[in-house]
Write an enzyme that holds these catalytic residues in place. Structure first.
Site, PDB file in Angstrom:
ATOM      1  N   LYS A   1     -29.060  12.762 -54.469  1.00 27.94           N
ATOM      2  CA  LYS A   1     -28.448  11.315 -54.582  1.00 27.94           C
ATOM      3  C   LYS A   1     -27.991  11.131 -55.896  1.00 27.94           C
ATOM      4  O   LYS A   1     -27.600   9.918 -56.334  1.00 27.94           O
ATOM      5  CB  LYS A   1     -29.943  10.563 -54.427  1.00 27.94           C
ATOM      6  CG  LYS A   1     -30.542  10.639 -53.079  1.00 27.94           C
ATOM      7  CD  LYS A   1     -31.629   9.576 -52.958  1.00 27.94           C
ATOM      8  CE  LYS A   1     -32.253   9.804 -51.367  1.00 27.94           C
ATOM      9  NZ  LYS A   1     -32.953  11.127 -51.379  1.00 27.94           N
TER      10      LYS A   1
ATOM     11  N   GLU B   1     -34.936   1.977 -57.491  1.00 27.67           N
ATOM     12  CA  GLU B   1     -34.379   3.359 -56.853  1.00 27.67           C
ATOM     13  C   GLU B   1     -33.616   2.639 -55.699  1.00 27.67           C
ATOM     14  O   GLU B   1     -34.483   1.878 -54.954  1.00 27.67           O
ATOM     15  CB  GLU B   1     -35.588   4.154 -56.434  1.00 27.67           C
ATOM     16  CG  GLU B   1     -36.065   4.967 -57.683  1.00 27.67           C
ATOM     17  CD  GLU B   1     -36.882   6.069 -57.110  1.00 27.67           C
ATOM     18  OE1 GLU B   1     -37.071   6.495 -56.082  1.00 27.67           O
ATOM     19  OE2 GLU B   1     -37.870   6.500 -57.932  1.00 27.67           O
TER      20      GLU B   1
ATOM     21  N   ASN C   1     -45.448   6.062 -60.708  1.00 30.27           N
ATOM     22  CA  ASN C   1     -44.237   5.709 -59.688  1.00 30.27           C
ATOM     23  C   ASN C   1     -44.872   6.053 -58.344  1.00 30.27           C
ATOM     24  O   ASN C   1     -45.429   6.948 -58.175  1.00 30.27           O
ATOM     25  CB  ASN C   1     -43.075   6.631 -60.102  1.00 30.27           C
ATOM     26  CG  ASN C   1     -42.178   6.585 -59.061  1.00 30.27           C
ATOM     27  OD1 ASN C   1     -41.192   5.614 -58.816  1.00 30.27           O
ATOM     28  ND2 ASN C   1     -41.969   7.549 -58.013  1.00 30.27           N
ATOM     29  N   GLU C   2     -44.639   5.206 -57.417  1.00 25.65           N
ATOM     30  CA  GLU C   2     -44.799   5.151 -56.131  1.00 25.65           C
ATOM     31  C   GLU C   2     -46.324   5.846 -55.768  1.00 25.65           C
ATOM     32  O   GLU C   2     -46.405   6.850 -55.095  1.00 25.65           O
ATOM     33  CB  GLU C   2     -43.826   6.025 -55.291  1.00 25.65           C
ATOM     34  CG  GLU C   2     -42.536   5.541 -55.445  1.00 25.65           C
ATOM     35  CD  GLU C   2     -41.728   6.041 -53.967  1.00 25.65           C
ATOM     36  OE1 GLU C   2     -41.838   7.136 -53.457  1.00 25.65           O
ATOM     37  OE2 GLU C   2     -40.410   5.602 -54.213  1.00 25.65           O
TER      38      GLU C   2
ATOM     39  N   TYR D   1     -33.505   6.408 -45.534  1.00 27.43           N
ATOM     40  CA  TYR D   1     -34.745   6.846 -45.087  1.00 27.43           C
ATOM     41  C   TYR D   1     -35.202   5.893 -43.575  1.00 27.43           C
ATOM     42  O   TYR D   1     -35.969   6.486 -42.897  1.00 27.43           O
ATOM     43  CB  TYR D   1     -35.931   6.997 -45.905  1.00 27.43           C
ATOM     44  CG  TYR D   1     -35.806   8.095 -47.106  1.00 27.43           C
ATOM     45  CD1 TYR D   1     -35.441   9.447 -46.562  1.00 27.43           C
ATOM     46  CD2 TYR D   1     -35.805   7.596 -48.270  1.00 27.43           C
ATOM     47  CE1 TYR D   1     -35.232  10.390 -47.434  1.00 27.43           C
ATOM     48  CE2 TYR D   1     -35.760   8.846 -49.289  1.00 27.43           C
ATOM     49  CZ  TYR D   1     -35.377  10.247 -48.972  1.00 27.43           C
ATOM     50  OH  TYR D   1     -35.183  11.129 -49.781  1.00 27.43           O
TER      51      TYR D   1
ATOM     52  N   TYR E   1     -35.222   2.511 -49.791  1.00 27.70           N
ATOM     53  CA  TYR E   1     -34.116   3.260 -49.373  1.00 27.70           C
ATOM     54  C   TYR E   1     -33.510   2.616 -48.016  1.00 27.70           C
ATOM     55  O   TYR E   1     -33.465   3.338 -47.117  1.00 27.70           O
ATOM     56  CB  TYR E   1     -34.590   4.579 -49.463  1.00 27.70           C
ATOM     57  CG  TYR E   1     -34.494   5.243 -50.502  1.00 27.70           C
ATOM     58  CD1 TYR E   1     -33.278   5.847 -51.259  1.00 27.70           C
ATOM     59  CD2 TYR E   1     -35.700   5.153 -51.304  1.00 27.70           C
ATOM     60  CE1 TYR E   1     -33.637   6.392 -52.665  1.00 27.70           C
ATOM     61  CE2 TYR E   1     -35.894   5.917 -52.642  1.00 27.70           C
ATOM     62  CZ  TYR E   1     -34.692   6.197 -53.108  1.00 27.70           C
ATOM     63  OH  TYR E   1     -34.717   6.677 -54.565  1.00 27.70           O
TER      64      TYR E   1
HETATM   65  C1  GCB Z   1     -38.628   8.271 -54.220  1.00 23.84           C
HETATM   66  C2  GCB Z   1     -39.162   8.639 -55.506  1.00 23.84           C
HETATM   67  C3  GCB Z   1     -37.993   9.991 -56.083  1.00 23.84           C
HETATM   68  C4  GCB Z   1     -37.611  10.440 -54.989  1.00 23.84           C
HETATM   69  C5  GCB Z   1     -36.693   9.608 -54.086  1.00 23.84           C
HETATM   70  C6  GCB Z   1     -35.992  10.255 -52.968  1.00 23.84           C
HETATM   71  O1  GCB Z   1     -38.977   7.319 -53.953  1.00 23.84           O
HETATM   72  O2  GCB Z   1     -39.667   7.853 -56.392  1.00 23.84           O
HETATM   73  O3  GCB Z   1     -39.086  10.685 -56.985  1.00 23.84           O
HETATM   74  O4  GCB Z   1     -36.805  11.583 -55.455  1.00 23.84           O
HETATM   75  O5  GCB Z   1     -37.748   8.614 -53.768  1.00 23.84           O
HETATM   76  O6  GCB Z   1     -34.645  10.606 -53.127  1.00 23.84           O
HETATM   77  O7  GCB Z   1     -36.412  10.737 -51.948  1.00 23.84           O
END
Ligand code: GCB
Length: 582
Positions: free
Chosen positions: A559, A494, A404-405, A461, A457
C-alpha cells in the site's frame, strides 16, 4: 528523559558498530555462563534488526545474545556513567562484567542504567539477551490461539504469527550510547509552551538527581531574544516561567526553534548544562476543528513504518533524511508513528523541518480476552508513560495515540482505554489524545477521545473493486460516526490500496498503480466535503515488510505510494498534484 548530549559537562560515546552475536535456540545461554561473555559469536551490525542480516535468522525471534567490549575514555573519572539503549525489540536483559544490571520490556522506547559503580576503566564486557518471541500477553501480541481474534491477512495463519500487519523485526534496533554526566547533574527537563496574544509563555521545569541545595538558570536564546531566569531548586526540581515578547512561533510553514539552555548552579558555580530546541506553539481542539497557534490545521500525510531492506527496523539516518525529502516533495505536512514510537532522531528532524506528528504507542492488535488482560494493560500504561516522558518536549508532536485498531467490542475495552486516556492527560494536559479505530460506530472509547482517528478501506477490503460504491458507504459511515460521537475533529488515519509497482490496468483494477491512485484521489474528494474532517493520512508512505501470508505478495504490504526502496508509484505523483508542492 534527556537524550545524551556532548558539551563541556557531558560526553557520550556511541557503541554502534559490529558486536558479537549468537542465537540461543536451545536456551542454554544463562546456564553456560554467557552473561559473563561468550567466545563463539559472529559479527552483527548494531543498530539493526537481526532478521535480514543472516539467512538462518529471518523468522527466528529469539532468544539471541549480543556482546561488546569497551574501555572508558580517559577523562571519565568522577562522573556519573550510564548505558542507554534507544530500543531493543522486545525483551532485553543486560549484564555488565557478569552482573545483571536490569532489563526492559517493549520494543520501541529507550531505557538506561546507571553503571557508575560497576564500570571499569578498561575491558568492560556488556552482554544483552534479546527475546523477540510473540506471545498473547505481550504488546503487541502474537501467537494468539483460540477463535477470539482473526487477523485477516493471515487467512489461516501467517509466519511469524504476529497479531499485526508488519514484520516483528528483532534486536538492538537503535543506538546504544555510553554517556557521562557530572556527579551533580540534571535528570530531566519539561517545557510547556502557551501563547497570550503575541507573547509566548514557557513553563519550564528542571529535575536533578538529588536534593542538595542548588539553583537553576534557564536561558532562552534566538530571534533577537536572550532571556535568563534563575530560581532555587526545591528538593530535586526547579521551575520558572519565561515570557517571550513577539514570539517567533513554531509551525510547519516556519519551524522556528529557540535554544533553551538549563544550567545547574551550586554556590554560583556551574555544575551541569543541558540545551534543547524549543518550539513555541499551541495545539487546541475547538469543536470540530484542530487549531495550531489558534489557526485551523488540516493534516496531509501518511501512516508509515520504520522499515528498510536489510536493516529492518534499524535506525538508518540517510533514510530518515530521504523520507522527509519525499514527504516535502509530495506536500505532506504530517505523519503518524504507526504502530509504535519512532526513533528520537526522527522526531528531532520533525521539529527542525516542521512536520506534525501523531505519536503512537506500540499498542497494536490489542484484544480483550480475559487471559493476560491485566498484563497487557500494565504494559500499555507503561508505554504511555515512557512515550510521553521521552517525547513531551517535541513541538512536532501534536497528539498522542494510545492504540491502533484494538478489537474493541468486548465490554472491558472501554475502561481499558479510559485508563490510558486519563494517564496520558495526567502526564500531559496540553495535547489531544486519540485512539485509532477500525470499528467506528462501535468504538465506545470515541466518547472520550479528543480527536477521532479512523481507518477505512472502502473499495479495497470491502466493496472490493468498486470505488464508487465504496466511497458512498464511506461517506455515510463518516457522517454516522460524526453524528454519534458529537462535534469532534475526525482524521481518516488510514485509507488506500495495494499496488504492485509496475502493474498497470486501464480501466483501473485492484493491485494496479492506477487503482491505487484512483482510490486515494477519490477518497480525498469525499473527505474534503466534510467540515469535521481535519486530516487525511494515506496508508502507507512506502511498501513495507510483513509476515508471510496469502494476503501479502512477497511478504510485503504494497500500500505504499513509494516502493520499499523509495521510488514513486503513480499515486505519489497524483498526491503531489493534490497536496501541492511546498
Ligand atoms: C490496517 C492496519 C495496518 C495494516 C493495514 C492494511 O487497518 O492498521 O497496520 O497494514 O490495515 O494494509 O491492511
Amino acid at each position: 528523559m534527556l537524550y545524551p548530549q556532548f558539551n563541556l559537562f557531558r560526553q557520550s560515546n556511541d557503541l554502534s558498530g559490529f558486536w558479537d552475536f549468537c542465537f540461543d535456540r536451545e536456551q542454554v545461554g544463562e546456564t553456560q555462563g554467557w552473561p559473563s561473555g561468550f567466545s563463539h559469536g559472529r559479527p552483527i551490525a548494531v543498530p539493526a534488526s537481526w532478521n535480514d542480516q543472516f539467512e538462518d535468522g529471518r523468522d527466528y525471534l529469539g532468544p539471541a545474545w549480543y556482546q561488546i567490549r569497551f574501555d572508558l575514555p580517559w577523562n571519565w573519572q568522577d562522573k556519573r556513567i550510564f548505558v542507554r539503549f534507544g530500543s531493543v525489540n522486545y525483551l532485553a536483559t543486560v549484564w555488565l562484567n557478569g552482573t545483571q544490571i536490569g532489563g526492559h520490556e517493549g520494543g520501541h522506547l529507550p531505557f538506561e542504567f546507571d553503571i557508575t559503580a560497576l564500570v571499569q576503566p578498561q575491558a568492560n564486557c556488556l552482554v544483552v539477551r534479546v527475546d523477540g518471541e510473540l506471545a498473547f500477553d505481550r504488546v503487541p501480541p502474537g501467537n494468539v490461539t483460540g477463535d477470539t481474534v482473526d487477523f485477516f491477512p493471515s487467512h489461516g495463519g501467517n509466519t511469524p504469527q504476529a497479531q499485526f500487519d508488519f514484520f516483528p523485526f528483532c534486536g538492538i534496533q537503535r543506538p546504544v550510547l555510553l554517556y557521562a554526566t557530572p556527579l551533580q547533574a540534571l535528570q530531566d527537563i519539561t517545557v510547556v509552551t502557551d501563547l497570550v496574544g503575541s507573547e509566548g509563555k514557557l513553563r519550564v521545569r528542571a529535575q536533578k538527581y538529588d536534593q542538595t541545595e542548588a539553583s537553576a538558570r534557564f536561558s532562552l536564546r534566538g530571534y533577537g531574544q536572550d532571556i535568563s531566569v534563575e530560581t532555587q531548586f526545591n528538593g530535586d526540581s526547579a521551575e520558572a516561567l519565561i515570557s517571550v515578547p513577539e514570539a517567533a512561533l513554531w509551525s510547519p510553514a516556519a519551524p522556528n526553534l529557540y535554544e533553551l539552555s538549563v544550567e545547574l548552579l551550586q554556590n554560583g558555580a556551574v555544575q551541569d548544562v543541558y540545551s534543547l530546541p524549543v518550539g513555541i506553539r499551541t495545539v487546541v481542539v475547538d469543536g470540530e476543528r484542530l487549531l495550531l497557534n489558534g489557526q485551523p490545521i488540516y493534516l496531509t500525510g501518511f501512516g508509515r513504518h520504520e522499515d528498510f531492506p536489510v536493516v529492518g527496523r534499524g535506525l538508518l539516518p540517510p533514510v530518515i533524511v530521504k523520507d522527509y525529502a519525499l514527504m516535502n516533495w509530495i506536500g505532506a505536512n504530517s505523519f503518524r508513528t504507526s504502530h509504535y514510537p519512532y526513533s528520537e532522531e526522527m522526531l528531532a528532524l520533525a521539529d527542525r523541518l516542521g512536520f506534525l506528528v501523531i505519536a503512537e504507542t506500540p499498542a497494536v492488535g490489542l484484544y480483550f480476552r480475559e487471559d493476560g488482560l491485566e498484563r497487557r494493560l500494565e504494559l500499555c500504561s507503561q508505554y504511555v508513560r515512557e512515550l510521553i516522558t521521552r517525547d513531551k518536549n517535541h513541538p512536532s508532536v501534536i497528539m498522542w495515540s494510545v492504540a491502533n485498531e484494538p478489537h474493541s467490542k468486548p465490554p472491558h475495552a472501554k475502561p481499558f482505554f479510559r485508563q490510558l486516556y486519563d494517564e496520558a492527560h495526567a502526564l500531559d494536559s496540553t495535547r489531544p489524545v486519540t485512539l485509532v479505530s477500525t470499528v467506528g460506530l462501535a468504538e465506545e472509547s470515541f466518547e472520550f477521545c479528543d480527536v477521532l482517528c479512523l481507518n477505512r478501506y472502502n473499495g479495497w477490503y470491502v466493496q472490493s473493486g468498486d470505488i464508487p460504491k465504496g466511497l458512498q458507504v464511506l461517506s455515510e459511515d463518516l457522517d454516522a460516526i460524526h453524528e454519534k460521537y458529537g462535534s469532534k475533529p475526525l482524521i481518516l488515519a488510514e485509507f488506500g490500496a495495494d499496488a504492485v509497482s509496475g502493474m498497470h490496468a486501464q480501466p483501473p483494477e485492484m493491485f494496479s498503480e492506477e487503482y491505487q491512485a484512483e482510490i486515494i484521489a477519490r477518497t480525498i474528494e469525499v473527505l474534503r466535503q466534510k467540515s469535521y474532517v481535519v486530516g487525511e493520512h494515506v496508508w502507507n508512505m512506502c511498501d513495507f515488510k510483513t509476515c508471510q501470508g496469502v494476503g501479502r505478495v512477497g511478504a510485503l504490504n504494497h500500500k505504499g505510494v513509494f516502493t520499499r526502496d523509495r521510488r514513486p508509484k503513480l499515486a505519489a505523483h497524483r498526491l503531489r498534484e493534490i497536496w501541492g508542492a511546498k
